[in-house]
Design an enzyme around this catalytic site. Structure first.
Site, PDB file in Angstrom:
ATOM      1  N   TYR A 105       0.841  -1.204   0.000  1.00 33.36           N
ATOM      2  CA  TYR A 105       0.000   0.000   0.000  1.00 33.36           C
ATOM      3  C   TYR A 105       0.872   1.249   0.000  1.00 33.36           C
ATOM      4  O   TYR A 105       1.784   1.374   0.827  1.00 33.36           O
ATOM      5  CB  TYR A 105      -0.898   0.009   1.247  1.00 33.36           C
ATOM      6  CG  TYR A 105      -1.682   1.289   1.413  1.00 33.36           C
ATOM      7  CD1 TYR A 105      -2.939   1.433   0.834  1.00 33.36           C
ATOM      8  CD2 TYR A 105      -1.151   2.365   2.126  1.00 33.36           C
ATOM      9  CE1 TYR A 105      -3.648   2.613   0.968  1.00 33.36           C
ATOM     10  CE2 TYR A 105      -1.860   3.553   2.262  1.00 33.36           C
ATOM     11  CZ  TYR A 105      -3.106   3.672   1.674  1.00 33.36           C
ATOM     12  OH  TYR A 105      -3.799   4.835   1.801  1.00 33.36           O
ATOM     13  N   GLU A 164      -3.880   7.324  -3.705  1.00 39.58           N
ATOM     14  CA  GLU A 164      -3.546   5.992  -3.199  1.00 39.58           C
ATOM     15  C   GLU A 164      -3.185   5.052  -4.331  1.00 39.58           C
ATOM     16  O   GLU A 164      -3.842   5.067  -5.372  1.00 39.58           O
ATOM     17  CB  GLU A 164      -4.777   5.359  -2.522  1.00 39.58           C
ATOM     18  CG  GLU A 164      -4.971   5.697  -1.081  1.00 39.58           C
ATOM     19  CD  GLU A 164      -6.184   4.952  -0.521  1.00 39.58           C
ATOM     20  OE1 GLU A 164      -6.256   4.842   0.703  1.00 39.58           O
ATOM     21  OE2 GLU A 164      -7.053   4.481  -1.282  1.00 39.58           O
TER      22      GLU A 164
END
Lengths: 291, 384
Positions: free
Chosen positions: B101, B189
């Protein structure tokens, strides 16, 4: 006494020749504020609202010894105006402008901190010290001098609650609208610290709203305060994930809910008003306990 | 402003971040053609403004162009959390070895963008943050110089990224920070960032939220705005320049100033009513804006009555009253309206409303009680 704005405050208006700038400069002068000059790049040497206009804040400060600025510059140039004021050595900067890109504000804050200035706003109604004057757009006639400090994230809600206080015979020391953006120059805690030190202020009213954690931070600080604080939180019926008018008024995940803020304040011993109509009685009770 | 995955990836690609080849399809036939161009197995991904697409069946696979067509036929038209899928992204399937991530979010407290990374990728990062916060490394970006490559590598190393990913992952994180800052994002993101079996590092999924206030300087991104099907009224309100949020009750609410309108919603709820919307007409609104706001709120079929709550400062009471009277002819007959005016021009405004036979409240609570009672009375009358 009061905080931030007193008889020594000398104000310049950045964007004085605009529609909002000139209208509110006139209102500030009527309220007795010592507005000493205006700044509009390209209009130096002219006059507006009976005041001299300069091209730069540095020139205006040199000529008038101003120590505060009120900014009515449109969003695309407002952050630059904040940095110009801070760089020129202005110590109190009030930015009324709404819709400033948030990273612009974040960059401006680096300069504000570097120069040790205080920024109120952006996206705020300014501040008012009843009997001394106001910087910004608050309707001066609703205020009356007295012992209660007032801090709010919102403009019209401030007017509404101040009007209730005034009607109930409760005067105010200084009232500050800190602004509805996600990044603002000064927080509840910054102003609570000043009110705690101010001899005129005997109690503080704090009006918060959903979004962020400034109210929770305030609750932590209030635990260390001697003066009583009364609070109100708006947005109890706001759904998560929706921006409620203010760019900063948004519940993200589990953070920023009205319920969380109310609980944090109550845990710090702060009476939280159910509706704004309960605020005057809670303030009276707080003042009575203090005497 | 929310944007789709394929648009977020278009931004990432401009900053040199590797993404899978692919294109958007609006029909199963287009999906088949794209799959044929790409060659090999593909992934069909629903393009809707909500998370959790995978769980809802909005991500499917096709080993051949024919399978891609069938998968697209299943996904297109699918309903995901109230949204109909109108387009899919067709990309080459990756052979994934590891998922990570990378995220950047605007942090109110530090007043800066904050980098968040974790080796626990591919899942909901809020869940990771809640259950195993030690797996997330956070660091603010100094806006004076942005995120420097060595800082990016340090962050990844601290989070325990393997050496095979540090160099390329560091470049990607540095590029993501540039993309965030230069696009004026609130959130950016890459989840997951993947290490493939053949050793490539790629952004397999991306999410970006842009700052509405900065769209004036990103006209190419601003053009991506599209109506949210779940909220057609909010989209139209935005086009009309009204600050409007749809809620699920039946009391329409209009006021000036965000804090005051929010407080009005709370007051209506405290009086036993349910707000149908939030509408802030802002400061200094003229009669025309007031009239537009009223007719707009009345377009919502759920609205059974409207409360107007104005504290006059730069907004003048007579203008508000004039706007309410102007709008009256265009509103459904018998729709209860209660107006509460205070501050500048309130006396004059109230006199105008009285002459026009309109109801007004002496303060916010009185007005809220009146509108709630009027709606209840009307509903009882209809039942009887």
């Amino acid at each position: 006494m009061s905080i931030l704005l007193d008889e020594h405050t000398r104000v310049i208006v950045q964007g004085i020749t605009g529609r909002e700038g000139s209208y509110h400069t006139t209102r500030m002068l009527e309220a007795g504020t010592k507005v000493v000059a205006g700044v509009t790049p390209g209009k130096g040497g002219q006059s507006a609202c009976g005041l001299p206009v300069f091209d730069t804040v540095a020139e205006a400060k040199a000529a008038t010894d101003a120590n505060a600025s009120c900014i009515f510059v449109p969003p695309a140039g407002a952050a630059d105006a904040i940095m110009e004021a801070a760089s020129a050595g202005i110590k109190l900067i009030v930015c009324i402008t709404e819709f400033i890109p948030v990273l612009d504000t974040a960059r401006a804050m680096l300069v504000v901190r570097e120069h040790g200035a205080t920024l109120i706003g952006p996206n705020c109604p300014g501040l008012c010290t009843p009997g001394q004057g106001k910087i910004g757009i608050m309707p001066y006639q609703i205020f009356t001098p007295g012992p209660v400090g007032f801090i709010s994230r919102s403009g019209t809600l401030t007017y509404e609650v101040v009007a209730l206080l005034t009607e109930a015979g409760i005067g105010q020391s200084t009232c500050i609208g800190i602004g509805g953006d996600p990044i603002i120059g000064s927080t509840f805690v910054d102003h609570l610290k000043l009110f705690e030190q101010d001899p005129q202020t005997q109690a503080v009213v704090l009006c918060g709203e959903i979004g962020g954690s400034d109210e929770e931070d305030a609750a932590e600080f209030i635990k260390t305060m001697k003066k009583p604080v009364v609070a109100f939180i708006s947005g109890r019926t706001a759904p998560p994930g929706k921006r409620m008018g203010h760019a900063g008024a948004i519940i993200s995940g589990n953070t920023g809910t009205a319920q969380g803020k109310v609980a944090a304040l109550q845990a710090a011993g702060v009476p939280v008003a159910e509706t704004i109509f309960d605020i005057p009685d809670l303030v009276k009770a707080a003042l009575a306990r203090r005497v | 402003m929310k944007i789709h995955e394929y648009q977020a990836k278009e931004i990432l690609a401009r900053y040199g971040i590797p993404i899978q080849p692919g294109r958007v399809a609006y029909t199963p036939e287009e999906a088949e053609a794209i799959a044929r161009d790409l060659g090999g197995p593909v992934v069909i991904k629903a393009q809707v403004y909500v998370g959790g697409r995978g769980k809802a069946g909005g991500i499917q696979f096709g080993n051949t162009p024919e399978e891609a067509r069938a998968a697209a036929a299943r996904v297109l038209g699918m309903n995901i959390k109230g949204l109909t899928v109108q387009k899919v992204l067709v990309v080459s399937k990756l052979e994934i070895q590891e998922e990570y991530y990378l995220g950047i979010v605007l942090d109110r407290k530090t007043q800066a963008p904050v980098v968040m990374v974790s080796t626990a990728g591919g899942v909901d990062i809020e869940e990771v943050a809640a259950t195993t916060p030690e797996k997330i490394i956070k660091q603010p970006i100094d806006l004076r110089w942005g995120l420097r490559p060595f800082e990016a590598r340090n962050i990844l190393a601290r989070a325990g990224f393997p050496s095979a990913v540090i160099a390329r992952g560091g470049s990607i994180l540095t590029a993501l920070a540039r993309a965030f800052i230069e696009s004026d994002a609130n959130l950016a993101e890459i989840n997951p960032l993947v290490l493939t079996r053949d050793g490539q590092v790629q952004a397999a999924d991306a999410k970006i939220v842009l700052d509405d206030n900065a769209l004036y300087r990103h006209r190419d991104y601003a053009a991506w705005e599209e109506p949210e099907e779940a909220n057609p009224l909010e989209f139209e309100a935005h086009k009309e320049g009204l600050t409007y949020v749809k809620l699920n009750g039946n009391v329409g609410i209009i006021g000036n100033g965000a804090g005051l309108v929010m407080t009005t919603l709370d007051m209506v709820a405290a009086c036993g009513g349910k707000p149908a919307n939030f509408l802030d007409i802002g400061g200094g609104a003229r009669a025309e804006v007031m009239a537009k706001a009223l007719t707009f709120v009345a377009r919502d079929p759920d609205v059974k009555g409207i409360l107007v709550n104005i504290f006059g400062g730069i907004t003048r009471g007579e203008e508000v009253a004039r706007g309410v009277i102007m709008a009256q002819q265009q509103l459904p007959a018998g729709l209860p309206i209660v107006v509460r005016l205070s501050g500048t021009g309130a006396e004059e405004g109230r006199a105008m409303l009285k002459d026009a036979g309109l109801d007004w409240g002496k303060d916010m609570r009185d007005a809220a009680q009146k509108i709630v009672a009027a709606i209840q009375a009307k509903e009882k009358g209809q039942q009887a």
